[in-house]
Motif scaffolding. Structure first.
Motif, PDB file in Angstrom:
ATOM      1  N   VAL A  68       0.849  -1.189   0.000  1.00 21.64           N
ATOM      2  CA  VAL A  68       0.000   0.000   0.000  1.00 21.64           C
ATOM      3  C   VAL A  68       0.886   1.240   0.000  1.00 21.64           C
ATOM      4  CG1 VAL A  68      -1.765   1.304   1.231  1.00 21.64           C
ATOM      5  CG2 VAL A  68      -1.830  -1.199   1.251  1.00 21.64           C
ATOM      6  N   GLY A  69       0.657   2.131  -0.992  1.00 20.93           N
ATOM      7  CA  GLY A  69       1.373   3.396  -1.006  1.00 20.93           C
ATOM      8  C   GLY A  69       0.841   4.316   0.070  1.00 20.93           C
ATOM      9  N   GLU A  70       1.729   4.846   0.907  1.00 15.98           N
ATOM     10  CA  GLU A  70       1.300   5.640   2.055  1.00 15.98           C
ATOM     11  C   GLU A  70       1.695   7.107   1.959  1.00 15.98           C
ATOM     12  OE1 GLU A  70       2.593   3.459   5.638  1.00 15.98           O
ATOM     13  OE2 GLU A  70       2.730   1.742   4.291  1.00 15.98           O
ATOM     14  N   SER A  71       2.809   7.398   1.304  1.00 17.81           N
ATOM     15  CA  SER A  71       3.276   8.785   1.222  1.00 17.81           C
ATOM     16  C   SER A  71       3.816   9.064  -0.169  1.00 17.81           C
ATOM     17  CB  SER A  71       4.373   9.047   2.263  1.00 17.81           C
ATOM     18  OG  SER A  71       3.890   8.877   3.564  1.00 17.81           O
ATOM     19  N   TYR A  72       3.188   9.991  -0.849  1.00 14.20           N
ATOM     20  CA  TYR A  72       3.639  10.419  -2.171  1.00 14.20           C
ATOM     21  C   TYR A  72       4.157  11.840  -2.021  1.00 14.20           C
ATOM     22  CZ  TYR A  72       3.741  10.578  -7.290  1.00 14.20           C
ATOM     23  OH  TYR A  72       4.143  10.653  -8.593  1.00 14.20           O
ATOM     24  N   ALA A  73       5.263  12.135  -2.678  1.00 15.09           N
ATOM     25  CA  ALA A  73       5.868  13.455  -2.490  1.00 15.09           C
ATOM     26  C   ALA A  73       6.489  13.962  -3.773  1.00 15.09           C
ATOM     27  CB  ALA A  73       6.930  13.389  -1.400  1.00 15.09           C
ATOM     28  N   TYR A  74       6.636  15.272  -3.827  1.00 11.60           N
ATOM     29  CA  TYR A  74       7.390  15.949  -4.871  1.00 11.60           C
ATOM     30  C   TYR A  74       8.596  16.595  -4.194  1.00 11.60           C
ATOM     31  CZ  TYR A  74       2.883  15.411  -7.171  1.00 11.60           C
ATOM     32  OH  TYR A  74       1.715  14.890  -7.679  1.00 11.60           O
ATOM     33  N   LEU A  75       9.776  16.085  -4.505  1.00 11.72           N
ATOM     34  CA  LEU A  75      11.005  16.624  -3.936  1.00 11.72           C
ATOM     35  C   LEU A  75      11.678  17.512  -4.975  1.00 11.72           C
ATOM     36  CD1 LEU A  75      12.370  13.397  -2.231  1.00 11.72           C
ATOM     37  CD2 LEU A  75      11.690  15.486  -1.049  1.00 11.72           C
ATOM     38  N   SER A  76      11.983  18.740  -4.577  1.00 10.67           N
ATOM     39  CA  SER A  76      12.574  19.668  -5.523  1.00 10.67           C
ATOM     40  C   SER A  76      13.357  20.734  -4.783  1.00 10.67           C
ATOM     41  CB  SER A  76      11.487  20.315  -6.390  1.00 10.67           C
ATOM     42  OG  SER A  76      12.059  21.115  -7.395  1.00 10.67           O
ATOM     43  N   THR A  77      14.089  21.527  -5.540  1.00  5.38           N
ATOM     44  CA  THR A  77      14.891  22.611  -4.990  1.00  5.38           C
ATOM     45  C   THR A  77      14.309  23.946  -5.435  1.00  5.38           C
ATOM     46  OG1 THR A  77      16.376  22.439  -6.894  1.00  5.38           O
ATOM     47  CG2 THR A  77      16.989  21.229  -4.900  1.00  5.38           C
ATOM     48  N   PRO A 124      -1.991   8.641  -2.935  1.00  9.43           N
ATOM     49  CA  PRO A 124      -1.931   7.174  -2.952  1.00  9.43           C
ATOM     50  C   PRO A 124      -3.053   6.553  -2.142  1.00  9.43           C
ATOM     51  CG  PRO A 124      -0.223   8.076  -1.543  1.00  9.43           C
ATOM     52  CD  PRO A 124      -0.852   9.229  -2.243  1.00  9.43           C
ATOM     53  N   ALA A 125      -3.309   5.297  -2.403  1.00  6.76           N
ATOM     54  CA  ALA A 125      -4.456   4.616  -1.800  1.00  6.76           C
ATOM     55  C   ALA A 125      -4.392   4.609  -0.288  1.00  6.76           C
ATOM     56  CB  ALA A 125      -4.542   3.182  -2.328  1.00  6.76           C
ATOM     57  N   GLY A 126      -3.183   4.551   0.269  1.00 12.25           N
ATOM     58  CA  GLY A 126      -3.065   4.399   1.718  1.00 12.25           C
ATOM     59  C   GLY A 126      -3.087   5.673   2.504  1.00 12.25           C
TER      60      GLY A 126
END
Length: 734
Positions: free
Chosen positions: A182-191, A721-723
């Motif tokens: 189960v996907g729990e944390s989705y993120a966009y990492l950038s500078t 994400p679903a989780g």
């Protein structure tokens, strides 16, 4: 605390005119703008905004929610955001929470109104979960960043974050990874975009690269301030719970109604008594009501003096105090069976001042209906007319009073107004006893009981029982009938596996049960590898949620294998690794927890009815509430009330309760909190008062026409994400 009002839409020109900064005279010390201490929460139904709203709700911080999915919602125009009170310009909200940096259509007059409002009154904006893009001060993820799962990542608070709103954290912000499927944390990492005034507060390593990408940062532009959050979360996830305090602190400048602390208390029931042991062959507990009468041989578990020594040593090491709920008859019976000796009681009495003590009734008798134990499960005995047979008032009162006398004779430092009945009996218990024992309230009055423990799993809401108020306690899944790890796992397997696997089938009958197992645990390793991490995570989740309710275990768990300590250590050691010294665990006794819950309920009622309000003018915060109401406030340290220092220091701020009697409460903020962004005045991003020759004269970074918001696309749809919309089931383990 949610309120939706209908407001007419004004033209763009009227919006800007209405939101124009006060005249030059308004900047005099006696005519500063007024900012109401209320947060505007604009929701799209997503979990991130809901999480922030839940944090405000729990703290007792008022907010108005506007649901973008409702057709009858109010328009976010000038009249909705600001007006004039007694000739003074008023900002109706001290902060704005949006689902992302711009959730509106292109050239939306509502985003224009919000931008002008924030610029005019220096109102901060939280982008609850947004795509990394230049409009939010960040480069697109495809430009050297990352978009994807960060389950299990270890983020870090930057130096700027520790010096700023996240100074209560030690540094690490671990992201949960409870399930491999189960996907729990989705993120966009950038500078940050080159040249952008962007300060990262929380960063994580960009996968496949050597640099760090921002997860939480402050973007200053166009006379506005945004907290840009680029990962999705819900209110239950540990990463949000760790950062929630800082998000609120940033948006309010550390000045808001409500308060939050991290609480942990542990009650140990049945002290001095003996707990019957789980039988791994019969799958029940001989001597207790889950075994048919006469089946099996009782095998009691009781602490030894060495267990007392271990408990006192553990308390010293952890700087933590256990609450011991005792049954005096356990010692009396032991002495009768052992030639007048009871080494356990002697040792506990010698160390009595090292613990807190609670009356748990003399014999631990069941004080509700009279139990018919000839059947499993038991049922309430009935009279000839079919009515319930109740344990009488005298019997209930004697259990309370006799145990108190025993405790006083032993010199225990008791508080006579606290009580934990055996199994929380006397209170309703479904399905057998849907009502309280009607004799319980009278017996409580006979003995001056004002705080009565209840089981949070069946009686979670604080309520009155005669003269007493309940204090709900969280049961830990460390069983009363287990002194050894192997028998704890055996019982756990029985309860939470399917009938086909030899279990009870409770999960088949009740699919909502959250601790179900896909297969039995190994009795040699299951406790350490599954139960301890799970129970630690659940209890630590309560601690991080500003929840003062105590947890309870049993004396058997401090005996033999001492199976409670790995869980308790997991909570306390885990907490210490996450938080700075200025944010200690708050360890209250039962009556103080009850009083805290009671004050919160009354304060929530006042907010819900609109009777608890506050506003800030410069360095003064004025609070209105009905007389007799206890008011809770968070302010910078050094704040005074009627000339005296206010509150207790916690997490870099001062907070506490104070009664409102008569005149309004007027808090004076320290000088350090009355300049720049914290002043409650209309300023630009560099702390100067805005040009007052015309409203909205400072052009946006995109060179849009003066007084307008950038004509950009709304933020792209962010991935959830679903989780993340709900907690990942605890039993799905990696």
């Amino acid at each position: 605390m949610k309120r939706i009002t209908r407001t007419a839409v004004l033209t763009v020109g009227a919006l800007i005119a209405a939101l124009g900064p006060p005249s030059a005279a308004a900047h005099a010390a006696d005519d500063l703008p007024r900012v109401d201490l209320r947060v505007l929460v604009v929701s799209d139904g997503g979990p991130a905004v809901d999480a922030i709203a839940a944090e405000l709700e729990a703290a007792g911080t008022p907010y108005t929610e506007v649901d973008l999915t409702r057709s009858d919602r109010p328009a976010l125009d000038a009249g909705f955001l600001a007006d004039t009170v007694d000739g003074r310009p008023r900002a109706k909200y001290q902060a704005v929470v949006l689902p992302n940096d711009n959730p509106f259509p292109v050239n939306s007059p509502e985003m224009t109104a919000l931008a002008a409002y924030e610029r005019t009154y220096d109102i901060p904006q939280v982008d609850a979960y947004t795509y990394a893009r230049p409009e939010a001060g960040l480069r697109y993820p495809v430009d050297g960043g990352y978009a994807g799962s960060i389950d299990g990542a270890r983020a870090e608070v930057t130096a700027a974050g520790r010096e700023g709103p996240f100074g209560y954290l030690d540094g690490q912000v671990p992201f949960e990874d409870n399930s491999p499927t189960v996907g729990e944390s989705y993120a966009y990492l950038s500078t940050p975009v080159a040249g952008a005034d962007f300060t990262p507060y929380v960063e994580a390593a960009i996968p496949g690269r050597t640099g760090q990408g921002s997860l939480v940062g402050e973007y200053r532009h166009d006379g506005r301030r945004e907290l840009v959050v680029t990962f999705v979360y819900n209110q239950y996830q540990q990463q949000f719970r760790l950062l929630a305090r800082g998000i609120v602190d940033w948006m309010t400048g550390g000045v808001h109604l409500g308060a939050s602390r991290n609480y942990f208390a542990v009650h140990v029931d049945d002290v001095l008594a003996a707990d019957d042991r789980w039988d791994t062959e019969l799958n029940c507990t001989p001597g207790d009501v889950d075994c048919p009468e006469g089946e099996g041989t009782p095998d009691p578990i009781r602490m030894l003096p060495a267990d007392v020594d271990h408990a006192t040593s553990w308390q010293s090491d952890q700087d933590f105090t256990l609450d011991l709920a005792y049954n005096g008859a356990g010692s009396v019976d032991h002495r009768e069976d052992n030639g007048g000796t009871d080494a356990l009681a002697d040792r506990l009495i010698a160390e009595r001042d090292r613990f807190r003590w609670i009356n748990h009734t003399y014999t631990h008798a069941f004080l509700g209906c009279e139990q018919d134990t000839t059947v499993v499960p038991w049922r309430c005995a009935t009279n000839a007319d079919g009515s319930t047979k109740w344990v009488g008032r005298t019997a209930v009162s004697d259990e309370i009073a006799t145990n108190r006398v025993w405790g006083r004779t032993a010199g225990l430092p008791l508080h006579d107004d606290e009580l934990v009945t055996g199994e929380h009996s006397g209170l309703k218990v479904l399905p057998q006893q849907p009502d309280d024992n009607p004799n319980l309230a009278f017996a409580l009055a006979d003995n001056g009981i004002t705080w009565l423990a209840s089981d949070n799993s069946r009686d979670p809401v604080q309520r009155r029982v005669g003269p007493a108020t309940t204090v709900s306690r969280y049961p830990m899944n460390v069983f009363y009938n287990a002194g050894r790890a192997a028998e704890q796992v055996d019982e756990y397997n029985w309860i939470y596996t399917s009938r086909a696997q030899g279990g009870s089938g409770i999960c088949e009958d009740n699919p909502a049960t959250t601790t179900c197992l896909p297969a039995p645990l190994d009795t040699a390793t299951g406790y350490t590898e599954h139960i301890v991490p799970l129970e630690t995570r659940i209890a630590l989740g309560h601690v991080l949620a500003n929840d003062p309710k105590p947890h309870f275990i049993h004396q058997s768990n401090l005996a033999e294998d001492r199976i409670a300590y790995p869980v308790l250590d997991g909570v306390l050691d885990g907490y210490e690794a996450l938080f700075a010294d200025n944010t200690p665990v708050v360890n209250l006794r039962m009556k103080d927890i009850g009083a805290e819950l009671q004050r919160r309920a009354a304060w929530a009622d006042a907010l819900r009815d609109g009777r608890g309000t506050a506003h800030r003018i410069g360095g003064t915060v004025t609070v209105e509430a009905p007389d007799g109401t206890n008011v809770t406030v968070t302010v910078p340290t050094g704040t005074t009330l009627a000339g005296d220092a206010f509150g207790e220091a916690y997490a870099g701020r001062a907070s506490g309760w104070t009664p409102k009697e008569g005149r309004s409460l007027a808090f004076t903020l320290p000088e350090s909190a009355t300049t720049g962004a914290d002043a409650g005045t209309a300023t630009t991003d560099d702390g100067r008062a805005p040009d007052t020759t015309a409203p909205g004269t400072r052009a946006p970074d995109t060179n849009a026409p003066a007084g307008t918001a950038p004509a950009t696309e709304p933020a792209p749809d962010t991935r959830v994400p679903a989780g993340v919309s709900d907690p990942v089931p605890y039993t799905v383990r990696s």
